[in-house]
Each structure stands twice: as structure tokens, then as C-alpha cells.
Design a protein around this motif. Structure first.
Motif, PDB file in Angstrom:
ATOM      1  N   ALA A   1       0.804  -1.216   0.000  1.00 27.05           N
ATOM      2  CA  ALA A   1       0.000   0.000   0.000  1.00 27.05           C
ATOM      3  C   ALA A   1       0.839   1.267   0.000  1.00 27.05           C
ATOM      4  N   VAL A   2       0.328   2.290  -0.687  1.00 29.35           N
ATOM      5  CA  VAL A   2       0.915   3.631  -0.676  1.00 29.35           C
ATOM      6  C   VAL A   2      -0.220   4.649  -0.624  1.00 29.35           C
ATOM      7  N   GLY A   3       0.120   5.889  -0.337  1.00 36.12           N
ATOM      8  CA  GLY A   3      -0.851   6.962  -0.378  1.00 36.12           C
ATOM      9  C   GLY A   3      -0.884   7.613  -1.745  1.00 36.12           C
ATOM     10  N   PHE A   4      -1.726   8.608  -1.893  1.00 39.93           N
ATOM     11  CA  PHE A   4      -1.775   9.352  -3.158  1.00 39.93           C
ATOM     12  C   PHE A   4      -0.509  10.172  -3.332  1.00 39.93           C
ATOM     13  N   PHE A   5      -0.007  10.746  -2.224  1.00 40.33           N
ATOM     14  CA  PHE A   5       1.225  11.519  -2.252  1.00 40.33           C
ATOM     15  C   PHE A   5       2.408  10.634  -1.862  1.00 40.33           C
ATOM     16  N   ASP A   6       3.617  11.096  -2.162  1.00 41.06           N
ATOM     17  CA  ASP A   6       4.818  10.401  -1.727  1.00 41.06           C
ATOM     18  C   ASP A   6       4.923  10.443  -0.206  1.00 41.06           C
ATOM     19  N   ASP A   7       5.562   9.434   0.367  1.00 38.01           N
ATOM     20  CA  ASP A   7       5.931   9.455   1.779  1.00 38.01           C
ATOM     21  C   ASP A   7       7.440   9.662   1.828  1.00 38.01           C
TER      22      ASP A   7
END
Length: 415
Positions: free
Chosen positions: A197-203
Motif C-alpha cells: 500500500a501507498v498513499g496518493f502523495f509520496d511518503d
């Protein structure tokens, strides 16, 4: 009353119902209200991916303004008839195939203009296909398409994107690393979590590339063109505060309201800001380096903490549950490196907030949550006056504060 897009009689019925309905029936009342709004200047498309529904629950609990105030124009923030909720699985009356058909129409451009609200993280569907070769939607589908396919199709006609909650923003809890993988575990390439999983923005703190970057940089799902206006914005958001809302614009805003969950008033006010902007009535908010509105996330929890006086006096809790008003820094509070105002203003109706109620801040509004903030009850490295440590450095160090270091910090503060 004509600007409400519903009859005066129906509006009065709904207003009376809203004041009398019990909690279990509240969502039904809202669903009925949504179904009766026939038209609006700006549409809201609320898309849930890998989500627990916590942010939907949070916005339903919003008090300033409430959901019903926004939908019926009873709030000074958003005028009558300004908003139409076109798609929101938790509130809309349509279900199943009817709901999917609405989403198809939205993707086709029949509901423009709309603000796309994202809740929940986005899975690595390439890894999912390794588990189930017949379906890349092994991690999640809505009708005939995978979660990521829907986002790729909804981006082109969206005038703005709002990610609510830490999962949708940076990957959140769902993007946490698997420390003890089960047998035959396939490590995803997007993040070392079960679903990648990732978000819409970079982490930037965990080093994960977000869905937007994967759309644009990798042309994932052939979505580079659809992602380009938002990608251009996030690379330098405050250079484009005067952009014009349009589905065909070359630059489109993308804003994050993180939290686990995000505060309902924070979601509501930012969404209202975007609706007013989409209607040409308000400017975009100034954003920080993590694409969050500065009017909420400018200051740290520590800077706004009601226990700041005890910190200044060098009085710290030695145990998390001590029945004192002492500062929580030594028992793990992440307030010094976390930007969040809700400890100051309260969670619902001015009530609540982590350190106000005796709990530590766990950094839920920040990239890197939760991996880089655990264990929650072990303190950050102590910064010294000459320290050049960044926020990421303070979090990444993860050094447990020993008794000697704690005593030295107390003496320094008192001095």
C-alpha cells in the motif's frame, strides 16, 4: 428557497427530521437528504480504496460546519445549492450496480465539475496478480475495475483532489512494514506492507513513491497524462495558488488532510475551501511541504499543547498513566515533530485531543506514520540547543531516552 434545488416543504421536513433523529438513524437521514439534492454547482466524488471508513465517520461528526449544514447551504462557508454529493458509498442511497453506473457516468464527464475525495490507501496490484494471476484486483475491486483503475479514470475530469486520512495521503498504517512475513509471502515492490500500500502523495520519510508519482513517472495504468496536472502542482504547490478550476486545466490542486482518522472539522473546512475555489469564490489554501493546508498544520502539537507550561517548568510524567498534568515528552509524546491543531481545538465540539486527555501524540498527521513513530510510548531523541537534526532525523533516530538523558533535559529546561 429555489436555490436549494428542493421544495420548501421537503426542506422543512428534512430540517425537522435532522433535529429529532436518533444516532442509528442519522445516516439514513443524510442519505435521504443527499438523494433529494437534484443539482449543485460543484459535485463531490468520495472514493474509498483500502479504507476503514474512519474518515467518513469523522466528517459525519464534524460540528463546524456539519454535513447537513453544508448540503443545505445553512453554513456561511458554502452557500445554498453549492454542493451535490454525486458519489459516496457510505452515504449515497444507490448501492451495487446502480452505484457503479453512477461512477461510470462520473468518469465519462457527466458530473463536471467535481472535487475527487480519496479515502484509504492504494495497493500494489502488480503483486496482487502474482497471488491471483486471473485478477489484478485481488486486493480490492469496485464493480468490474480495480481500485487503482477507478482513480486513474476519475482523475481526468476532477478539478481538484483531496486525500483525507493518513492512508490516502501517505499510505498510513496499511503501508506498515511486515516484520515477520508468513510463509510464501511475496514482498510487494511499492511498500513492504502486506498489500504494497501507498498513499496518493509520496511518503518522503519512509521513501515510498505515492500513487500520483507512479501514475505520472511510471505511466502506471497509462495514467501519465491524467496525473500530469496534479503532479505539476505537488512539485511546487504554492506557485500555483491562482490557477483556474477546470477539468481541462494544465495544473490542478491536490491537497492532503492527514490523520488517523483526520479531524472531521479539518476535512469539512478544507473540502469547503476547495468547493468555493471550484466555484470561483475563494483562493486555494497555502500548503506546507507535505501538501497540507497551513491554516491547520503550520504549528506542531507541542507548540499548541495545554501542557506546555509543565514542559517549561521541567515537570514530566515518568509513567504514561500518571494522574498529573505534567508534560508527556518522556513517555513518548511525538508532539515536538508532529503538526496538528486538534489537541488545541478539541476533537468533536471542542472536546478531546490526545495530550488534553492524557494520551501521547503518536504522529498520525505525519508521513512515516506509524512505522517511524513506534513504539508510541518511547520518547524521541532529545534535541540540544546546537542540534541540527531534522524532523526526519528526530523520528528516525528512535533513541530511547535513558534516566540520565531525561535528568539532563529537565535541568536544561529549568536552567
Amino acid at each position: 428557497m429555489s436555490s436549494f434545488k428542493i421544495s420548501r416543504r421537503d426542506f422543512l421536513k428534512l430540517a425537522l427530521t435532522a433535529t429529532m433523529v436518533s444516532a442509528p438513524e442519522w445516516d439514513k437521514a443524510v442519505a435521504k437528504a443527499v438523494s433529494m439534492i437534484k443539482n449543485g454547482d460543484v459535485n463531490i466524488v468520495w472514493f474509498e480504496a483500502q479504507a476503514c471508513g474512519g474518515n467518513t465517520t469523522a466528517i459525519i461528526q464534524a460540528t463546524d460546519p456539519t454535513v447537513t449544514q453544508v448540503l443545505f447551504g445553512a453554513s456561511p462557508l458554502v452557500g445554498p445549492g453549492s454542493v451535490r454529493v454525486s458519489f459516496w458509498p457510505s452515504l449515497m442511497p444507490q448501492q451495487g450496480e446502480q452505484a457503479v453506473s453512477v461512477l461510470e457516468e462520473i468518469a465519462a464527464g457527466n458530473y463536471n465539475p467535481y472535487v475527487l475525495v480519496l479515502e484509504g490507501s492504494f495497493p500494489d496490484e502488480n503483486t496482487a496478480q502474482k497471488y491471483n494471476p486471473n485478477s489484478p484486483g485481488y486486493w480490492g475491486m469496485l464493480g468490474p475495475k480495480t481500485l487503482n483503475e477507478w482513480v486513474a479514470e476519475l482523475l481526468p475530469n476532477a478539478v481538484a483532489v483531496l486525500s483525507v486520512g493518513n492512508c490516502a495521503s501517505y499510505g498510513g498504517l496499511i503501508a506498515n512494514k511486515v516484520y515477520q512475513p508468513p510463509p510464501n509471502f511475496i514482498t510487494p515492490s511499492w511498500s513492504p506492507s502486506p498489500t504494497g500500500a501507498v498513499g496518493f502523495f509520496d511518503d518522503p520519510l519512509r521513501g515510498y513513491k505515492g500513487l500520483l508519482s507512479r501514475f505520472y513517472e511510471d505511466n502506471y495504468l497509462n495514467a501519465s497524462q491524467a496525473a500530469a496536472p496534479f503532479y505539476t502542482f505537488v512539485k511546487n504547490p504554492n506557485s500555483y495558488l491562482d490557477i483556474t478550476p477546470s477539468p481541462s486545466a494544465s495544473v490542478k490542486p491536490a491537497i492532503a488532510v492527514p490523520g488517523c482518522p483526520a479531524n472531521g472539522n479539518g476535512i469539512m473546512r478544507t473540502l469547503a475551501n476547495l468547493v468555493l475555489w471550484a466555484g470561483g469564490l475563494a483562493p486555494l489554501p497555502e500548503l506546507d511541504q507535505y501538501w497540507r493546508p497551513m491554516y491547520f498544520f503550520r504549528y506542531t502539537v507541542h507548540e499548541q499543547c495545554p501542557r506546555a507550561a509543565w514542559y517549561a517548568a521541567g515537570q514530566f510524567r515518568s509513567q504514561a498513566g500518571d494522574p498529573t498534568a505534567a508534560c508527556l515528552f518522556e513517555v513518548g509524546c511525538k508532539g515536538p515533530v508532529s503538526n496538528c491543531p486538534w489537541n488545541k481545538f478539541g476533537w468533536v465540539g471542542g472536546v478531546g485531543g490526545p495530550t488534553r486527555t492524557g494520551a501521547v501524540c503518536i504522529g498520525c498527521t505525519m508521513p512515516g506514520f506509524t512505522d517511524l513513530y513506534e513504539p508510541f510510548y518511547k520518547p524521541l531523541q532529545v534535541p540540544t540547543p546546537s542540534s541540527t537534526l531534522t524532523t526526519a532525523g528526530l523520528i528516525g533516530a528512535g533513541i530511547v531516552l535513558g534516566a540520565a538523558a531525561g535528568l539532563a533535559e529537565k535541568k536544561m529546561v529549568k536552567k
